[in-house]
Structure formats: structure tokens, C-alpha cells
Write a protein that holds these residues in place. Structure first.
Motif, PDB file in Angstrom:
ATOM      1  N   GLY A 107       0.648  -1.093   1.032  1.00 17.84           N
ATOM      2  CA  GLY A 107      -0.112  -1.934   1.951  1.00 17.84           C
ATOM      3  C   GLY A 107      -0.912  -3.041   1.302  1.00 17.84           C
ATOM      4  N   TYR A 108      -0.706  -3.274   0.004  1.00 22.76           N
ATOM      5  CA  TYR A 108      -1.480  -4.343  -0.637  1.00 22.76           C
ATOM      6  C   TYR A 108      -0.775  -5.677  -0.480  1.00 22.76           C
ATOM      7  CZ  TYR A 108      -4.656  -6.646  -3.845  1.00 22.76           C
ATOM      8  OH  TYR A 108      -5.603  -7.468  -4.368  1.00 22.76           O
ATOM      9  N   ASP A 109      -1.448  -6.624   0.158  1.00 23.86           N
ATOM     10  CA  ASP A 109      -0.857  -7.952   0.354  1.00 23.86           C
ATOM     11  C   ASP A 109      -1.665  -8.975  -0.438  1.00 23.86           C
ATOM     12  OD1 ASP A 109       0.073 -10.373   1.152  1.00 23.86           O
ATOM     13  OD2 ASP A 109      -0.486 -10.155   3.279  1.00 23.86           O
ATOM     14  N   PRO A 110      -1.107  -9.499  -1.542  1.00 14.44           N
ATOM     15  CA  PRO A 110      -1.892 -10.413  -2.395  1.00 14.44           C
ATOM     16  C   PRO A 110      -2.152 -11.782  -1.766  1.00 14.44           C
ATOM     17  CG  PRO A 110       0.336 -10.220  -3.237  1.00 14.44           C
ATOM     18  CD  PRO A 110       0.233  -9.260  -2.084  1.00 14.44           C
ATOM     19  N   THR A 111      -1.598 -12.045  -0.603  1.00 15.86           N
ATOM     20  CA  THR A 111      -1.915 -13.314   0.054  1.00 15.86           C
ATOM     21  C   THR A 111      -3.047 -13.136   1.067  1.00 15.86           C
ATOM     22  OG1 THR A 111      -0.283 -12.988   1.799  1.00 15.86           O
ATOM     23  CG2 THR A 111       0.475 -14.117  -0.198  1.00 15.86           C
ATOM     24  N   ASP A 112      -3.521 -11.918   1.195  1.00 11.69           N
ATOM     25  CA  ASP A 112      -4.596 -11.619   2.156  1.00 11.69           C
ATOM     26  C   ASP A 112      -5.925 -11.533   1.391  1.00 11.69           C
ATOM     27  OD1 ASP A 112      -6.441 -10.571   3.897  1.00 11.69           O
ATOM     28  OD2 ASP A 112      -5.339  -8.710   4.296  1.00 11.69           O
ATOM     29  N   ARG A 113      -6.721 -12.591   1.526  1.00  8.03           N
ATOM     30  CA  ARG A 113      -7.929 -12.715   0.715  1.00  8.03           C
ATOM     31  C   ARG A 113      -8.940 -11.583   0.972  1.00  8.03           C
ATOM     32  NH1 ARG A 113     -11.987 -17.556   1.233  1.00  8.03           N
ATOM     33  NH2 ARG A 113     -13.134 -17.350  -0.723  1.00  8.03           N
TER      34      ARG A 113
ATOM     35  N   THR B  80      -4.517  -3.329 -11.235  1.00 12.60           N
ATOM     36  CA  THR B  80      -3.991  -4.440 -12.042  1.00 12.60           C
ATOM     37  C   THR B  80      -2.784  -5.057 -11.357  1.00 12.60           C
ATOM     38  OG1 THR B  80      -2.606  -2.957 -13.353  1.00 12.60           O
ATOM     39  CG2 THR B  80      -4.806  -3.469 -14.232  1.00 12.60           C
ATOM     40  N   GLY B  81      -2.570  -6.318 -11.684  1.00 14.21           N
ATOM     41  CA  GLY B  81      -1.477  -7.065 -11.077  1.00 14.21           C
ATOM     42  C   GLY B  81      -2.022  -8.336 -10.453  1.00 14.21           C
ATOM     43  N   LEU B  82      -1.185  -8.927  -9.613  1.00 11.29           N
ATOM     44  CA  LEU B  82      -1.577 -10.163  -8.942  1.00 11.29           C
ATOM     45  C   LEU B  82      -2.469  -9.779  -7.756  1.00 11.29           C
ATOM     46  CD1 LEU B  82      -1.178 -13.208  -8.909  1.00 11.29           C
ATOM     47  CD2 LEU B  82       0.926 -12.860  -7.624  1.00 11.29           C
ATOM     48  N   LEU B  83      -3.756  -9.974  -7.892  1.00  7.29           N
ATOM     49  CA  LEU B  83      -4.691  -9.515  -6.863  1.00  7.29           C
ATOM     50  C   LEU B  83      -4.730 -10.454  -5.665  1.00  7.29           C
ATOM     51  CD1 LEU B  83      -7.621  -8.499  -9.239  1.00  7.29           C
ATOM     52  CD2 LEU B  83      -5.968  -6.965  -8.149  1.00  7.29           C
ATOM     53  N   TYR B  84      -4.666 -11.744  -5.966  1.00  7.91           N
ATOM     54  CA  TYR B  84      -4.717 -12.718  -4.860  1.00  7.91           C
ATOM     55  C   TYR B  84      -3.951 -13.980  -5.245  1.00  7.91           C
ATOM     56  CZ  TYR B  84      -6.329 -16.088  -1.459  1.00  7.91           C
ATOM     57  OH  TYR B  84      -6.355 -17.038  -0.486  1.00  7.91           O
ATOM     58  N   ILE B  85      -3.198 -14.488  -4.322  1.00  6.63           N
ATOM     59  CA  ILE B  85      -2.466 -15.735  -4.586  1.00  6.63           C
ATOM     60  C   ILE B  85      -2.424 -16.638  -3.361  1.00  6.63           C
ATOM     61  CG2 ILE B  85      -0.218 -14.622  -4.130  1.00  6.63           C
ATOM     62  CD1 ILE B  85       0.141 -16.936  -6.782  1.00  6.63           C
ATOM     63  N   ASN B  86      -2.733 -17.901  -3.598  1.00  9.14           N
ATOM     64  CA  ASN B  86      -2.602 -18.929  -2.563  1.00  9.14           C
ATOM     65  C   ASN B  86      -2.171 -20.199  -3.277  1.00  9.14           C
ATOM     66  OD1 ASN B  86      -2.835 -20.911  -0.691  1.00  9.14           O
ATOM     67  ND2 ASN B  86      -5.061 -20.795  -0.480  1.00  9.14           N
ATOM     68  N   PRO B  87      -0.876 -20.483  -3.328  1.00  6.42           N
ATOM     69  CA  PRO B  87      -0.388 -21.563  -4.186  1.00  6.42           C
ATOM     70  C   PRO B  87      -0.590 -22.969  -3.630  1.00  6.42           C
ATOM     71  CG  PRO B  87       1.451 -20.444  -3.130  1.00  6.42           C
ATOM     72  CD  PRO B  87       0.214 -19.753  -2.648  1.00  6.42           C
ATOM     73  N   THR B  88      -1.251 -23.116  -2.491  1.00  6.84           N
ATOM     74  CA  THR B  88      -1.261 -24.441  -1.856  1.00  6.84           C
ATOM     75  C   THR B  88      -2.524 -25.258  -2.123  1.00  6.84           C
ATOM     76  OG1 THR B  88      -2.250 -23.527   0.140  1.00  6.84           O
ATOM     77  CG2 THR B  88       0.155 -23.582   0.046  1.00  6.84           C
ATOM     78  N   GLN B  89      -3.480 -24.722  -2.876  1.00  5.71           N
ATOM     79  CA  GLN B  89      -4.740 -25.455  -3.040  1.00  5.71           C
ATOM     80  C   GLN B  89      -4.615 -26.594  -4.034  1.00  5.71           C
ATOM     81  OE1 GLN B  89      -7.423 -21.531  -2.157  1.00  5.71           O
ATOM     82  NE2 GLN B  89      -7.712 -22.566  -4.055  1.00  5.71           N
ATOM     83  N   PRO B  90      -5.057 -27.799  -3.677  1.00  4.30           N
ATOM     84  CA  PRO B  90      -4.911 -28.934  -4.594  1.00  4.30           C
ATOM     85  C   PRO B  90      -5.873 -28.831  -5.767  1.00  4.30           C
ATOM     86  CG  PRO B  90      -6.095 -29.610  -2.623  1.00  4.30           C
ATOM     87  CD  PRO B  90      -5.663 -28.189  -2.395  1.00  4.30           C
ATOM     88  N   PRO B  91      -5.369 -29.042  -6.978  1.00  6.69           N
ATOM     89  CA  PRO B  91      -6.262 -29.050  -8.135  1.00  6.69           C
ATOM     90  C   PRO B  91      -7.105 -30.324  -8.173  1.00  6.69           C
ATOM     91  CG  PRO B  91      -4.020 -29.515  -8.823  1.00  6.69           C
ATOM     92  CD  PRO B  91      -3.971 -29.251  -7.341  1.00  6.69           C
ATOM     93  N   LEU B  92      -8.151 -30.312  -9.014  1.00  6.67           N
ATOM     94  CA  LEU B  92      -9.143 -31.392  -9.014  1.00  6.67           C
ATOM     95  C   LEU B  92      -8.559 -32.809  -9.165  1.00  6.67           C
ATOM     96  CD1 LEU B  92     -12.179 -32.006  -8.736  1.00  6.67           C
ATOM     97  CD2 LEU B  92     -12.351 -31.822 -11.221  1.00  6.67           C
ATOM     98  N   PRO B  93      -7.638 -33.048 -10.089  1.00  4.09           N
ATOM     99  CA  PRO B  93      -7.126 -34.427 -10.212  1.00  4.09           C
ATOM    100  C   PRO B  93      -6.522 -34.949  -8.907  1.00  4.09           C
ATOM    101  CG  PRO B  93      -6.462 -33.117 -12.106  1.00  4.09           C
ATOM    102  CD  PRO B  93      -7.056 -32.161 -11.111  1.00  4.09           C
ATOM    103  N   GLN B  94      -5.946 -34.025  -8.148  1.00  5.29           N
ATOM    104  CA  GLN B  94      -5.372 -34.415  -6.857  1.00  5.29           C
ATOM    105  C   GLN B  94      -6.477 -34.676  -5.840  1.00  5.29           C
ATOM    106  OE1 GLN B  94      -2.073 -31.726  -6.125  1.00  5.29           O
ATOM    107  NE2 GLN B  94      -2.176 -32.218  -3.935  1.00  5.29           N
ATOM    108  N   VAL B  95      -7.492 -33.846  -5.849  1.00  2.00           N
ATOM    109  CA  VAL B  95      -8.636 -34.032  -4.942  1.00  2.00           C
ATOM    110  C   VAL B  95      -9.299 -35.387  -5.207  1.00  2.00           C
ATOM    111  CG1 VAL B  95     -10.925 -33.166  -4.318  1.00  2.00           C
ATOM    112  CG2 VAL B  95      -9.051 -31.553  -4.704  1.00  2.00           C
ATOM    113  N   LEU B  96      -9.364 -35.756  -6.479  1.00  2.00           N
ATOM    114  CA  LEU B  96     -10.001 -37.030  -6.845  1.00  2.00           C
ATOM    115  C   LEU B  96      -9.061 -38.216  -6.656  1.00  2.00           C
ATOM    116  CD1 LEU B  96     -11.860 -35.965 -10.134  1.00  2.00           C
ATOM    117  CD2 LEU B  96     -12.854 -36.255  -7.864  1.00  2.00           C
TER     118      LEU B  96
END
Lengths: 345, 607
Positions: free
Chosen positions: A275-281, A299-315
Motif C-alpha cells: 500500500g505504499y504509494d511514493p507519489t502520495d505526499r 528505505t527506498g523511494l519515499l516520495y516522487i513528483n517529477p514535474t516540479q520546475p527547477p530554479l533556473p526554469q523558474v527564473l
């Protein structure tokens, strides 16, 4: 390009694994940090990383020495205690082509450098932020750090009466889009996560439990090899598929979930922890807290959300490195100065 | 009381101070008085008269006392003047104290209900019914508080014979583009002017007479001038943290960058600006960006420099470039955040633990703020080190008139950076090897392809090849070379400016003290004491400074701090001349004035 024997296997760039090594480690024999270094080398080799684009940042402490031990083709910057995130921020803005790896420790990031850690994560700096977490200050010979578990003991017998800071739940709270916990004694899991981390665009927080063989590997420690091995609960088997390598798919058998990155790379996840869903914050936060209460390390991938823009993109920065923009593009002409002077008259 | 006033042609008395006076305006901060005061200043400026303004404001957003001083000077003196010929008192809280401190004979414009006219007999009182006038001229009650101040601009303009058209023009300029605000404020100023015309007798105490001294000049503050220097220097990474009085430097830069630092092809930004979590992180961003090849900067004040000092030492030792603007304020600790001082001299000269020496630039006027800001980026990259550009609140936040800035046509000096091909051809390259004997080594930038040039930067001990080393000879080699590099800087930093009247007695000052020193030099000369004046513009001291110290019998070091910090640096640098240096000090938070310099030098001379 290769420097090793002709028979050594090469990656797609024609490099051998030897091309990703660094100087000889000066850490204690058996140190968990060396096992992490080995997996960084493997993952970089397997992920076809361009060594000259790699920058390696650190603060102060045993962990912070390790950037000298991998990827000699890259540029290292061993800065000051707890301030690695600011260094990574500045360099990653100056040249957005760089592949940024920060190596820190629990003292460096969760005590003296807590402020910088928090804000680097908030800003989603493009970097892999590794915390080599042993719950102890090794380089100053064994004082507690802020990740030491309440009730744990030092080699000297001193007891820790304060609650620990958990880098993973903190990172999730701060909006980090890639949070994982690993154990330096589980190379397979670490390798998969590091490869996924190389493909991720923003801040990756990796809390790697890495026992200190000299100061924190005794029976009363909650960060000893034995204790961690006994309390390590892997969440899943991970398979990472780089976009360019689709033909070499290595999805773990029985994968229950696939997370796709903006560049097309995929992480295949086969759940072990039901029941562990790493896309569920919020679910991730809950599961981590519950496991901590039981004295376990999920242990493992605890949380993942690949869509967040990194800072250079935000700027909204130009695509080319700012560092090498031509003078003509950054220096306004005489007419601009004239216009500004007129407005001030 | 009423007299007909044909303003410009009113006969002026023999004692009339024409274009030579100071006005002090006492208001409450947050009441819009800054706009009104700037309009009055600008209107006088537009009359062709040299004028300068000093805003003495509290560390507060609204409700505390603030004073603004406007000085007109036919001779071009722009330092703060210790005495005022006109007072405009709008703040009930400070009015009595302001009256008590007033210079005899001053004209006092005040808000009628304050009833100040019985307090002293040696002042001329001009009560003005501000509330009545603002009610009549402004239809919107909620704007009355903000517009009220514009009434005194009209009254003062009338009394000073400032052309009302210039006042209107100044309002338009000040409130650029805001049509309704312009209309309301102009109406208020006219209401004040008309009321004065009908109700007040003329005065011949102080007057503005049209001149041509300000044709073609600009009005600007030092923070904006520095921001423009950085804009043209092509800064590409800015890490900063808000602090009075330095915030407006980066904030002004942001405004200009919005307009002038977009790639025309894509509309994307050619500069990264990040407000960091503190000054320490800002310093890290600046140095790491410089290390990676960007032109980088931050702006801060003393408390920020204290926090940054850990990184400044790293920058010095690993040799990473970066430009640090320190707009100094009154210390120590939080001190007086909105008051001026030159008390970070020693801090910036030797910032951080261990043996450190930094290149410091000390602009003394607006053109130099612009030019030195531009040059600082060249110096940072040439010398691969943090550069301090040290101004202060007086330069940074006050209004100064200036010649327009000349376009800096000199191409950028990006310093000793090896590219891929040069690295491939280089024999036995070492990041910290002194190939040219000037103490400056060749560096490579992260990301350079070709497999050559990568190295490990570390704040711990290192040898010429950037390898970790604890060997005594390696350590000494690096730190001695750093000292050599600092020596090389002596021929690259701005040389001093002289104003010699022909004397064996020297006066030495820097930064914002310049106008007061010039005025003091003239007063002293009139009183029979000629001096030679050296205005220092940089650390390390250049050969011209050596010669001056050598030549003079005495050197009066004028500076705005308690401890004579610059004099200390001179005593340390020139121990054989240590007794020559006499400190002339001013450190109460107000801008330095000529009188305090004259008084102290005169006292030394009488000993």
C-alpha cells in the motif's frame, strides 16, 4: 578516451568505470561513506554521465571529504561547514549545464547547515543532495549530531535525550520532488536510486544511513551496521530506465507502478511494503512517521513528483550558461545609458 | 501682513543669502514627505542651482520623526551644513525641540495649530493653515495626509522665489506617469503658493535666483549609480538579502534588468537574481557563481558583511571572484540602521579569520559609484578574489547631482581563464601555480570539455596543484603568493585624487567625506591654513599614497567612525610615519559637515 585496459567495458560515451573514479579514500576502513562513493561511481558510469560536466560540492566533515574520491574528471568544491547548498546554488545558476552532486553529512546539513538545506530544497536547485547519515560527528571524534535517535548512546556512554531531525520528512514538507532513504549496506537499491537521481531535474534528497565504524558502530548505537540491517525495511524493488536506453529495460518483475520523468526516463517500482504509494505526499509522510515510531528505517523511494520546475526554469534563464554569455548579450549599448541619463535629468 | 510680491524682481538686501542656504523639513515618516521634499529639491535644481538633500529618517515604516535637509550652494558645496536658514515644522512631536535647536534668525514655517511663535523671540515665524488649505485644494479626504506636505512646497517656493512652473515640472517628474496624483499634488502646491502670495510679506533672508549651474546634470543616488555600473558590467548572478541601506541597490538593479537584460531572441533573462535566506548564503552564491565563471554580486551593509565573513575568507583562499557592495551604516551591532558611518573600514580591509587582505574600492561621488561598480567586476575576475565596493548610507541613499555617466566602452577583462584548447596545450598546469610572477594564477571553469583542467577547490590547505596538503612549505607558498597578488593590485586599483593648495600639511579622506573636506579646505585656506588633500579611492595603497605620506609633515585623516580605522591602517602600513597621522572624526550618524573638520584641524594646529 579510456585510460583502463582495452578489455574493460565502456559505456555509451566510451568511458570505462575507471574514468569515474577519484583519489584514494582516506576514510576509516569499512566506512559506510566509501560504499556510497562506489555506487556514485557505478551509477555515473551506467548513466553515461559526462564527467567534465559534473560538479561536486561539500561542506565540512568526513562525508564532505568524499567528493575527492569520485569522478576526477569533474570539478570539486569543498567549501565551509554547512554551507554547501549556497555553493551549489551559485554554481548551478552560473552554468545550468552542470550536473551537480552535493555530499553532506548529518552534522553538516541537519545542524550547522539546516538553514541552507531548507532553502536549497525550497528553491529546487538542480542537484543530487546526498546526506551521509551516521548520527555522529566523526571528524571531531564522536559527538552527537541532530539526526541521532533519542535514547541512543555514544561510544563514551553519553545518552542522547533530544529527538532527531529527519531529513526525509523535512524534505517532503519543503516540497522536494525526489526524496529517498537508503542504507549504505544495500548497494543494489542505492544504485537504482542514484541512477534515477541523475535523470531528475530538481533537488534530489538522499538520506543514506551510513554507519560510522569508528565512533558509532557499537551495540548501543541505532546507526550501527547491525542495528540498521535489522531495522531496514525496503519499500520496493526499483528499476530505472534511462530514456536513451529503452531497449535495455530492466523493469523489476511484477512492477506495480511506473513513474515517468520529463526526459522520458522511467522508474519502475515493485512494492514490498503493502500500500505504499511514493507519489502520495501525505501518505508518504504518514508511513515514514509510523515506521520511525517503531524504530524502523523505511528505505527506498519515499516520495516522487517529477514535474516540479527547477530554479533556473523558474527564473526563466537563457538556455546557455550565464557564465559564458558573450559581452554583446549582457552589456547594454550607449543608447541605453543615454536613455537612462535623460530620465535622471 | 499682505504684500505684493513680484517674486523674481523683488529687491534683495545686501545680506540676502542668494542660492546659499539650508532648509530643514521636520515631518512624520510615512506621510509622503519624501515626495514633497524631493520635489522642492528638484525645483531648486531646475532653477539651475546646485542643491543636495539629506534625508534623516528613522528605522521605521510610519509614525516616527524624520528630517530632510536641502542645501543650495552657489559655490557647489554639497556637504551637509550644520546650520539651517529655514525650518519647515510639520511634526508636533518634535516641533519644540526643533525650535530650541534652531539657528538665530531662521525662518520658521509651521503648522498653525502648533502655536510655536511664543517660544523664541529671535526667529521669524510663518504660521500656515495647512489643514484649511488642503481641505480646499484636495477633494478626497483620505489623501489629505499625503498631500498636506505638498502645500509647504508651494509656500516655500513662494518665499524662496522658486518658479512655480519648475515645481509643477518636478511633481510631474517625481510621480512619473500617475496622472491623477500629479494633478492633486500640483493643485496642493499651487494652493500653498497662492496662499503665501496673498498672505505673506516677502522676505529677503534667503532667495533662489535662476542660475545655469545644473544644466545637463542628473540627480541620482549612489545605490542606483552602483546598480547601473553592475548592469553595464554584465553581472549575471546576484544573490542578496534585504538590509538597510543596501536594499535599493539590488532593487534598482532588478528594475533595470527587467528592461535591459532580456535576450532579445527569446525574452529569457540573462541574469539570475535570487533573494537568499541570509547574507551568508548570498555570499556563497556570489563566490560559487564567480568560481563557475559568472560575474556575480551582492549588496549589503555592516551586519551582512559580519555574517558573510566566513565565506569571504573562503573566497580569498580558494581565489573565487565576486563583487560585494557594502553600503555602510552606523554600527556596531544593529546600531543606527538608517544613519551613516564609515565604520567598516577595517572589517572590509581584512574580512574573515586568518591572514586576509582584500581589495576595497571607495567611490566618492556618483560617477565613481558607477565607474567603480563597473571596474569591480574586472578586478574581481582579474584578481580572482572578493572585491568590496564600500559606500555608505550618505552616498547610497541620498540625492546627489552629478554629471551624466560616461559610457564604459572598455571591454570586459575576464582575467586569466584557460579554455579547452589552452588547457590541452598547457604543460603541467596547476590551478595555483604562479606562472607570470604576479601572484595571479590561471584558472579553468567547471564544465570545460576535453578532459583537462578539472581540479578540486578546497578551503583547506592546498598546494600549487590544488591538492590537499598540510606541508608547511606548500602552505607558505600559497599564502605568500596571495600577498604577492595583493601587491600586484597596487598598480590596478584607482589612484587617489588630489586637491593641492600647496602645503606640507596633508588632509586625507575617502568616500562620502569628500564634499565636506573640500569645503573645509576652502574655509581653512581663508583662515590662513593651506592644505593638500588626497582622496583615497582604494586599498591597497598605491605609490601615489606612499609619496604623499612621505612628503607631508602631518596627515589629517578625516573619517566617519570613532576609532580612526583608516588612520590605523595607515599607521600599520607606514610605521615609520605613524606619528604623522592625526584623526579628524565624525561619527554621530549624521553626514559629516565642513565645520567639524575645520574645528578639529584648527584645534590640532593650535596645539
Amino acid at each position: 578516451m579510456t585510460t583502463a585496459t582495452p578489455s574493460a567495458p565502456t559505456n555509451k560515451l566510451g568511458f570505462t568505470k575507471q574514468d569515474y573514479v577519484g583519489s584514494k579514500s582516506t576514510l576509516c576502513a569499512g566506512c559506510g561513506h566509501d560504499a556510497i562513493t562506489a555506487q556514485i561511481i557505478n551509477a555515473a558510469f551506467e548513466s553515461n554521465i559526462e564527467g567534465h560536466l559534473v560538479t561536486k560540492y561539500s561542506g565540512i566533515g568526513c562525508s564532505s571529504k568524499t567528493p575527492a574520491y569520485f569522478i576526477n574528471q569533474g570539478w570539486g568544491f569543498n567549501s565551509v561547514h554547512g554551507r554547501m547548498p549556497a555553493i551549489a546554488t551559485g554554481a548551478s545558476l552560473a552554468n545550468r549545464k552542470l550536473i551537480n552532486i552535493g555530499v553532506s553529512g548529518d552534522g553538516d546539513s541537519m545542524s550547522i547547515g539546516m538553514g541552507q538545506f531548507v532553502h536549497a530544497v525550497r528553491r529546487n536547485i538542480p542537484m543530487i543532495y546526498i546526506i551521509e547519515d551516521n548520527g555522529v560527528y566523526g571528524l571531531t571524534k564522536g559527538q552527537f549530531s541532530a539526526t541521532a535517535d533519542k535514547g541512543s548512546f555514544l561510544k563514551s556512554g553519553a545518552k542522547n535525550d533530544l529527538p532527531p531531525v529527519d531529513p526525509c520528512t523535512l524534505a517532503i514538507e519543503l516540497g522536494c520532488g525526489f526524496v529517498a532513504r537508503c542504507f549504505s549496506g544495500n548497494p543494489k537499491q542505492l544504485n537504482a536510486i542514484l541512477k534515477a537521481a541523475f535523470a531528475y531535474e530538481g533537488t534530489v534528497v538522499l538520506d543514506i544511513i551510513s554507519p560510522c565504524v569508528t565512533f558509532n558502530n557499537h551495540d548501543a548505537s541505532t546507526r550501527s551496521y547491525k542495528h540498521v540491517k535489522d531495522h531496514d525495511f525496503p519499500l520496493h524493488d526499483l528499476g530505472f530506465i534511462q530514456y536513451s536506453e529503452v531497449e535495455e529495460v530492466d523493469i523489476a518483475a511484477g512492477a506495480t507502478e511506473v513513474v515517468t520523468f520529463p526526459d522520458g526516463s522511467k522508474v519502475a517500482i515493485k512494492a514490498i511494503h503493502e500500500g505504499y504509494d511514493p507519489t502520495d505526499r501525505f501518505g508518504a509522510m504518514k508511513a515514514i512517521h509510523e515506521s520511525m515510531a517503531k524504530g524502523e528505517f523505511l528505505t527506498g523511494l519515499l516520495y516522487i513528483n517529477p514535474t516540479q520546475p527547477p530554479l533556473p526554469q523558474v527564473l526563466n534563464l537563457v538556455d546557455e550558461p550565464l557564465a559564458t554569455l558573450p559581452e554583446a548579450l549582457v552589456k547594454p549599448g550607449p543608447a541605453v545609458l543615454e536613455e537612462i541619463m535623460q530620465a535622471l535629468m | 501682513m499682505t504684500a505684493s510680491l513680484a517674486a523674481p524682481s523683488t529687491p534683495l538686501g545686501a545680506k540676502t543669502r542668494i542660492n546659499d542656504f539650508s532648509i530643514q523639513v521636520a515631518t512624520v515618516n510615512g506621510s509622503g514627505s519624501q515626495t514633497a521634499n524631493t520635489v522642492l529639491l528638484r525645483a531648486i535644481f531646475q532653477m539651475g542651482v546646485f542643491v543636495s538633500g539629506k534625508n534623516l529618517f528613522p528605522s521605521n515604516i510610519a509614525g516616527l520623526p524624520t528630517w530632510f535637509t536641502i542645501r543650495a550652494s552657489a559655490k557647489g558645496y554639497v556637504a551637509r551644513k550644520a546650520s539651517n536658514e529655514m525650518l519647515i515644522l510639520m511634526n508636533a512631536e518634535t516641533a519644540k525641540e526643533d525650535i530650541a535647536k534652531a539657528d538665530a534668525g531662521a525662518l520658521v514655517i509651521y503648522d498653525e495649530p502648533l502655536q510655536l511663535d511664543k517660544l523664541r523671540a529671535d526667529l521669524s515665524y510663518i504660521p500656515v493653515p495647512f489643514q484649511k488649505l488642503v481641505t480646499a485644494s484636495c477633494p478626497e479626504p483620505k489623501l489629505h495626509k499625503l498631500v498636506k506636505n505638498m502645500i509647504y512646497v508651494g509656500v516655500a517656493a513662494r518665499l524662496l522665489s522658486v518658479d512655480m512652473e519648475e515645481v509643477k515640472k518636478a511633481i510631474t517628474k517625481q510621480l512619473k506617469g500617475k496622472a491623477k496624483a500629479i494633478e492633486i499634488n500640483q493643485a496642493a502646491a499651487v494652493a500653498g503658493y497662492d496662499w503665501a502670495m496673498e498672505n505673506l510679506e516677502d522676505q529677503d533672508h534667503i532667495k533662489v535666483v535662476r542660475d545655469n549651474k545644473t544644466n545637463g546634470l542628473i540627480i541620482v543616488d549612489g545605490n542606483e549609480a552602483c546598480a547601473l555600473g553592475a548592469l553595464f558590467a554584465g553581472v549575471t548572478v546576484v544573490g542578496w538579502y534585504p538590509i538597510t541601506p543596501a536594499s535599493s541597490l539590488v532593487e534598482t538593479f532588478i528594475e533595470y534588468a527587467e528592461e535591459y537584460r532580456k535576450d532579445p531572441a527569446t525574452g529569457k533573462s540573462t541574469v539570475a537574481i535570487v533573494q537568499m535566506e541570509d547574507e551568508l548564503a548570498s555570499a556563497g552564491v556570489v563566490l560559487a557563481a564567480g568560481w563557475a565563471g559568472a560575474r556575480s554580486m551582492t549588496s549589503t551593509a555592516g551586519p551582512g558583511v559580519s555574517l558573510m565573513s566566513e565565506f569571504i575568507g573562503l573566497g580569498y583562499y580558494v581565489e573565487a571572484p565576486g563583487v560585494f557592495f557594502n553600503v555602510a551604516r552606523t554600527g556596531p551591532s544593529t546600531g543606527l540602521p538608517t544613519r551613516t558611518q564609515q565604520s567598516d573600514v577595517e572589517l572590509c580591509a581584512k574580512c574573515s579569520h586568518g591572514d586576509t587582505q582584500h581589495i576595497n574600492l571607495y567611490p566618492g561621488n556618483m560617477e565613481e559609484c558607477f565607474q567603480f561598480a563597473y571596474d569591480a567586476f574586472d578586478l574581481a575576475e582579474r584578481f580572482q578574489t572578493p572585491i568590496f565596493v564600500v559606500t555608505d548610507l550618505d552616498l547610497g541613499m541620498q540625492n546627489w547631482s552629478s554629471k551624466p555617466f560616461a559610457y564604459p566602452s572598455k571591454p570586459y577583462d575576464r582575467g586569466k581563464v584557460l579554455n579547452q584548447q589552452q588547457l590541452a596545450e598547457a604543460k603541467d598546469w596547476g590551478r595555483y601555480k604562479d606562472v607570470d610572477g604576479d601572484g595571479i594564477c590561471y584558472r579553468s571553469l567547471p564544465g570545460t570539455a576535453g578532459g583537462k583542467g578539472s581540479y578540486f577547490t578546497r578551503g583547506s590547505g592546498h598546494n600549487a596543484y590544488a591538492q590537499y596538503s598540510e606541508k608547511p612549505e606548500d602552505y607558505v607558498e600559497v599564502v605568500d603568493r596571495l600577498r604577492r597578488k595583493y601587491e600586484t593590485a597596487k598598480t590596478h586599483v584607482p589612484t587617489p585624487v588630489f586637491r593641492n593648495l600647496g602645503s606640507v600639511k596633508g588632509v586625507l579622506a575617502f568616500g562620502s567625506s569628500d564634499p565636506a573636506v573640500i569645503e573645509a579646505q576652502d574655509i581653512l585656506a581663508e583662515e590662513g591654513l593651506k592644505t593638500d588633500y588626497l582622496r583615497l579611492r582604494a586599498l591597497p595603497f598605491t605609490a601615489e599614497v606612499d609619496a604623499f605620506v612621505e612628503e607631508k609633515q602631518v596627515v589629517y585623516v578625516v573619517e566617519q567612525n570613532r576609532d580612526g580605522q583608516m588612520a590605523n591602517l595607515f599607521r600599520e602600513t607606514y610605521p615609520q610615519h605613524a606619528t604623522k597621522f592625526k584623526s579628524v572624526l565624525h561619527y554621530n550618524g549624521h553626514a559629516i559637515d565642513a565645520k567639524c573638520i575645520v574645528d578639529q584641524i584648527t584645534a590640532f594646529e593650535q596645539k
